[in-house]
Design a protein around this motif. Structure first.
Motif, PDB file in Angstrom:
ATOM      1  N   SER A 253       0.553  -1.268  -0.106  1.00 43.26           N
ATOM      2  CA  SER A 253      -0.706  -0.243  -0.227  1.00 43.26           C
ATOM      3  C   SER A 253       1.131   1.213   0.175  1.00 43.26           C
ATOM      4  O   SER A 253       0.398   2.381  -0.271  1.00 43.26           O
ATOM      5  CB  SER A 253      -1.298  -0.224   1.120  1.00 43.26           C
ATOM      6  N   LEU A 254       2.420   1.637   0.225  1.00 43.86           N
ATOM      7  CA  LEU A 254       2.971   2.403   0.857  1.00 43.86           C
ATOM      8  C   LEU A 254       3.403   3.283  -1.053  1.00 43.86           C
ATOM      9  O   LEU A 254       2.805   4.738  -0.509  1.00 43.86           O
ATOM     10  CB  LEU A 254       3.762   2.227   1.427  1.00 43.86           C
ATOM     11  N   PRO A 255       3.398   2.432  -1.922  1.00 45.51           N
ATOM     12  CA  PRO A 255       4.019   3.177  -2.997  1.00 45.51           C
ATOM     13  C   PRO A 255       2.433   4.055  -3.253  1.00 45.51           C
ATOM     14  O   PRO A 255       2.645   5.032  -4.485  1.00 45.51           O
ATOM     15  CB  PRO A 255       4.429   2.369  -3.987  1.00 45.51           C
ATOM     16  N   GLY A 256       1.396   3.055  -3.368  1.00 47.42           N
ATOM     17  CA  GLY A 256      -0.397   4.018  -3.871  1.00 47.42           C
ATOM     18  C   GLY A 256      -0.215   4.818  -3.685  1.00 47.42           C
ATOM     19  O   GLY A 256      -1.071   6.208  -3.411  1.00 47.42           O
ATOM     20  N   LYS A 257       0.412   5.097  -1.733  1.00 44.30           N
ATOM     21  CA  LYS A 257      -0.317   6.141  -1.112  1.00 44.30           C
ATOM     22  C   LYS A 257       0.853   7.197  -1.548  1.00 44.30           C
ATOM     23  O   LYS A 257       0.884   8.475  -0.919  1.00 44.30           O
ATOM     24  CB  LYS A 257      -0.410   6.362   0.355  1.00 44.30           C
ATOM     25  N   SER A 258       2.312   6.960  -1.787  1.00 46.18           N
ATOM     26  CA  SER A 258       3.410   8.145  -2.180  1.00 46.18           C
ATOM     27  C   SER A 258       4.210   7.448  -3.363  1.00 46.18           C
ATOM     28  O   SER A 258       4.528   6.683  -2.866  1.00 46.18           O
ATOM     29  CB  SER A 258       3.976   8.246  -0.966  1.00 46.18           C
ATOM     30  N   PRO A 259       3.960   7.654  -4.365  1.00 46.36           N
ATOM     31  CA  PRO A 259       4.298   7.310  -5.978  1.00 46.36           C
ATOM     32  C   PRO A 259       6.156   7.135  -5.611  1.00 46.36           C
ATOM     33  O   PRO A 259       6.109   7.907  -5.059  1.00 46.36           O
ATOM     34  CB  PRO A 259       3.902   8.548  -6.705  1.00 46.36           C
ATOM     35  N   GLY A 260       6.422   6.187  -5.570  1.00 44.09           N
ATOM     36  CA  GLY A 260       8.142   6.302  -5.668  1.00 44.09           C
ATOM     37  C   GLY A 260       8.585   6.023  -3.710  1.00 44.09           C
ATOM     38  O   GLY A 260       9.265   6.279  -3.658  1.00 44.09           O
ATOM     39  N   TYR A 261       8.012   5.443  -2.703  1.00 47.73           N
ATOM     40  CA  TYR A 261       7.687   5.820  -2.138  1.00 47.73           C
ATOM     41  C   TYR A 261       9.231   4.468  -1.486  1.00 47.73           C
ATOM     42  O   TYR A 261       9.086   2.980  -1.599  1.00 47.73           O
ATOM     43  CB  TYR A 261       7.043   4.994  -0.624  1.00 47.73           C
ATOM     44  N   PRO A 262      10.673   4.583  -0.661  1.00 47.83           N
ATOM     45  CA  PRO A 262      11.272   3.562  -0.659  1.00 47.83           C
ATOM     46  C   PRO A 262      11.124   2.714   0.369  1.00 47.83           C
ATOM     47  O   PRO A 262      10.333   3.031   1.368  1.00 47.83           O
ATOM     48  CB  PRO A 262      12.140   4.072  -0.331  1.00 47.83           C
ATOM     49  N   THR A 263      11.025   1.053  -0.463  1.00 45.71           N
ATOM     50  CA  THR A 263      10.700   0.036   0.517  1.00 45.71           C
ATOM     51  C   THR A 263      10.908  -1.030  -0.109  1.00 45.71           C
ATOM     52  O   THR A 263      10.732  -1.341  -1.474  1.00 45.71           O
ATOM     53  CB  THR A 263       9.296   0.558   0.559  1.00 45.71           C
ATOM     54  N   ARG A 264      11.138  -1.662   0.639  1.00 42.11           N
ATOM     55  CA  ARG A 264      11.026  -3.659   0.055  1.00 42.11           C
ATOM     56  C   ARG A 264      10.827  -4.565   0.660  1.00 42.11           C
ATOM     57  O   ARG A 264      10.578  -4.208   2.238  1.00 42.11           O
ATOM     58  CB  ARG A 264      12.796  -3.411  -0.117  1.00 42.11           C
ATOM     59  N   PHE A 265      10.283  -6.341   0.562  1.00 44.51           N
ATOM     60  CA  PHE A 265      10.379  -6.994   1.243  1.00 44.51           C
ATOM     61  C   PHE A 265      11.071  -7.830   0.946  1.00 44.51           C
ATOM     62  O   PHE A 265      11.229  -8.307   0.065  1.00 44.51           O
ATOM     63  CB  PHE A 265       8.873  -6.764   1.159  1.00 44.51           C
ATOM     64  N   VAL A 266      11.517  -8.601   2.243  1.00 48.81           N
ATOM     65  CA  VAL A 266      12.314 -10.189   1.816  1.00 48.81           C
ATOM     66  C   VAL A 266      10.875 -11.083   3.071  1.00 48.81           C
ATOM     67  O   VAL A 266      11.018 -11.000   4.128  1.00 48.81           O
ATOM     68  CB  VAL A 266      13.103 -10.563   2.370  1.00 48.81           C
ATOM     69  N   ARG A 267      10.526 -12.193   1.965  1.00 52.16           N
ATOM     70  CA  ARG A 267       9.638 -12.797   2.708  1.00 52.16           C
ATOM     71  C   ARG A 267      10.963 -14.308   2.458  1.00 52.16           C
ATOM     72  O   ARG A 267      11.220 -15.008   1.722  1.00 52.16           O
ATOM     73  CB  ARG A 267       8.277 -12.809   2.162  1.00 52.16           C
ATOM     74  N   PHE A 268      11.378 -14.687   3.894  1.00 54.42           N
ATOM     75  CA  PHE A 268      11.962 -15.765   3.873  1.00 54.42           C
ATOM     76  C   PHE A 268      10.854 -17.402   3.900  1.00 54.42           C
ATOM     77  O   PHE A 268      10.342 -17.286   4.935  1.00 54.42           O
ATOM     78  CB  PHE A 268      12.674 -16.097   5.733  1.00 54.42           C
ATOM     79  N   GLU A 269      10.372 -17.391   2.951  1.00 49.50           N
ATOM     80  CA  GLU A 269       9.669 -18.436   2.686  1.00 49.50           C
ATOM     81  C   GLU A 269      10.025 -20.333   4.002  1.00 49.50           C
ATOM     82  O   GLU A 269      10.979 -20.681   3.559  1.00 49.50           O
ATOM     83  CB  GLU A 269       9.481 -18.649   1.261  1.00 49.50           C
ATOM     84  N   THR A 270       8.636 -20.591   4.754  1.00 49.96           N
ATOM     85  CA  THR A 270       8.401 -21.540   5.883  1.00 49.96           C
ATOM     86  C   THR A 270       9.594 -20.635   7.023  1.00 49.96           C
ATOM     87  O   THR A 270       9.375 -21.284   7.966  1.00 49.96           O
ATOM     88  CB  THR A 270       9.426 -22.244   5.375  1.00 49.96           C
ATOM     89  N   GLY A 271       9.623 -19.421   7.228  1.00 45.38           N
ATOM     90  CA  GLY A 271      10.519 -18.927   8.019  1.00 45.38           C
ATOM     91  C   GLY A 271       9.351 -18.557   9.026  1.00 45.38           C
ATOM     92  O   GLY A 271       8.699 -18.234   8.956  1.00 45.38           O
ATOM     93  N   SER A 272       9.549 -19.179  10.634  1.00 48.53           N
ATOM     94  CA  SER A 272       8.524 -18.449  11.645  1.00 48.53           C
ATOM     95  C   SER A 272       9.056 -16.602  12.204  1.00 48.53           C
ATOM     96  O   SER A 272      10.044 -16.601  11.415  1.00 48.53           O
ATOM     97  CB  SER A 272       9.697 -19.365  12.991  1.00 48.53           C
ATOM     98  N   HIS A 273       8.774 -16.636  12.723  1.00 48.80           N
ATOM     99  CA  HIS A 273       8.713 -15.428  14.036  1.00 48.80           C
ATOM    100  C   HIS A 273       9.879 -14.445  13.810  1.00 48.80           C
ATOM    101  O   HIS A 273       9.757 -13.978  13.663  1.00 48.80           O
ATOM    102  CB  HIS A 273       7.804 -15.480  14.703  1.00 48.80           C
ATOM    103  N   GLY A 274      10.604 -15.558  14.738  1.00 48.85           N
ATOM    104  CA  GLY A 274      12.130 -14.998  14.559  1.00 48.85           C
ATOM    105  C   GLY A 274      12.970 -14.835  13.223  1.00 48.85           C
ATOM    106  O   GLY A 274      14.333 -14.462  13.668  1.00 48.85           O
ATOM    107  N   THR A 275      12.913 -15.458  12.358  1.00 46.13           N
ATOM    108  CA  THR A 275      13.649 -15.845  11.513  1.00 46.13           C
ATOM    109  C   THR A 275      14.134 -14.347  10.724  1.00 46.13           C
ATOM    110  O   THR A 275      15.398 -14.221  10.317  1.00 46.13           O
ATOM    111  CB  THR A 275      13.121 -16.774   9.991  1.00 46.13           C
TER     112      THR A 275
END
Length: 294
Positions: A253-275
């Motif tokens: 949702s962040l880039p939609g609220k502010s075009p070009g907003y600097p954000t990144r996401f890394v999903r550690f697949e199968t990882g738990s809460h502390g991963t």
């Protein structure tokens, strides 16, 4: 170690100024081959969103001598303890205990880790747990003229936020040109979101890392959001404490609220809460933040 709290800290910190200008600093490599992300399974381009191949057998049982308790020795360099100190800031809010690693004056960069529920300042300087990842951020700061902070705080609400703000102001006054980057583990994210909303601290931040934490829609009205402070999200794909789906939805949702907003996401697949605390590549994500125009 004790510091006198100075009433002039706001002036010394130059907090009337706008957000930190684009940084030329980039952290030098430190054990990059050991801490780089595993195989990327999904990449949406320019590292905006990545799903990486996390395997408990490889990333815990092979990496650690004692699973989740002691990493193999070659992941850590304990000489950094020579520039580590268990410190106390005397303030109007009382004593704020915290660890410092690196330069407490004239630092080129300041990073801070805020623990989650049941943690303490000791978690963020533990060299051998979480796959040696805290040892790495300590060494990255020490070897790049930076300062790393791992504090105690009373709670995740108003008082705890005030304590962390006081601590940050103290060290910003000593290193007024240093970008300030905060990593927030789990419930520690509440303090990070609170700081983002603060009109003094929010625009002064150089970046936030939400590590197994949760979304906060109020961030969209915050001083940090208006200043386009970079935000990184690291999350376990099998986290049963905080839904990865809700965090991904907020991230998108962040880039939609502010075009070009600097954000990144890394999903550690199968990882738990502390991963994400174990697996996030501190150097890669901080260097990305430092490269963002502000």
């Amino acid at each position: 170690m004790r510091f006198a709290f100075a009433c002039s800290v706001l002036i010394a910190a130059g907090l009337g100024a706008s957000a930190v200008e684009a940084q030329t600093l980039q952290l030098k490599p430190f054990k990059d081959n050991l801490f780089a992300y595993p195989k990327v399974m999904v990449d949406e381009g320019e590292d905006f969103y990545r799903m990486v191949d996390y395997k408990k057998e490889r990333d815990i049982h092979i990496r650690d001598d004692v699973p989740e308790r002691r990493v193999q020795p070659h992941y850590v360099s304990t000489g950094v303890r020579k520039v580590q100190e268990d410190a106390v800031l005397e303030s109007p809010l009382g004593k704020i205990r915290h660890f410092t690693v690196g330069k407490t004056d004239g630092a080129a960069i300041i990073t801070m880790y805020l623990h989650g529920q049941g943690g303490s300042r000791k978690q963020g300087v533990d060299d051998i747990t979480f796959g040696g990842n805290f040892n790495r951020i300590k060494n990255l700061m020490a070897q790049n003229g930076g300062l790393y902070l791992s504090p105690d705080f009373s709670d995740f609400a108003e008082r705890g936020t005030a304590e962390i703000k006081t601590l940050l102001l103290h060290y910003i006054a000593r290193s007024p040109s240093a970008p300030v980057i905060i990593g927030c583990g789990s419930m520690g994210g509440q303090v990070c979101w609170n700081l983002a909303k603060d009109p003094v601290i929010g625009p002064r931040l150089g970046g936030l890392l939400l590590l197994g934490s949760f979304p906060d829609e109020e961030f969209l009205d915050s001083a940090a959001f208006r200043a386009k402070v970079p935000v990184f999200f690291g999350h376990g794909g099998a986290d049963t404490v905080v839904s990865v789906i809700k965090q991904e939805q907020f991230f998108r949702s962040l880039p939609g609220k502010s075009p070009g907003y600097p954000t990144r996401f890394v999903r550690f697949e199968t990882g738990s809460h502390g991963t994400p605390i174990r697996m996030t590549d501190w150097r890669a994500e901080i260097n990305w933040m430092l490269a963002q125009p502000r």
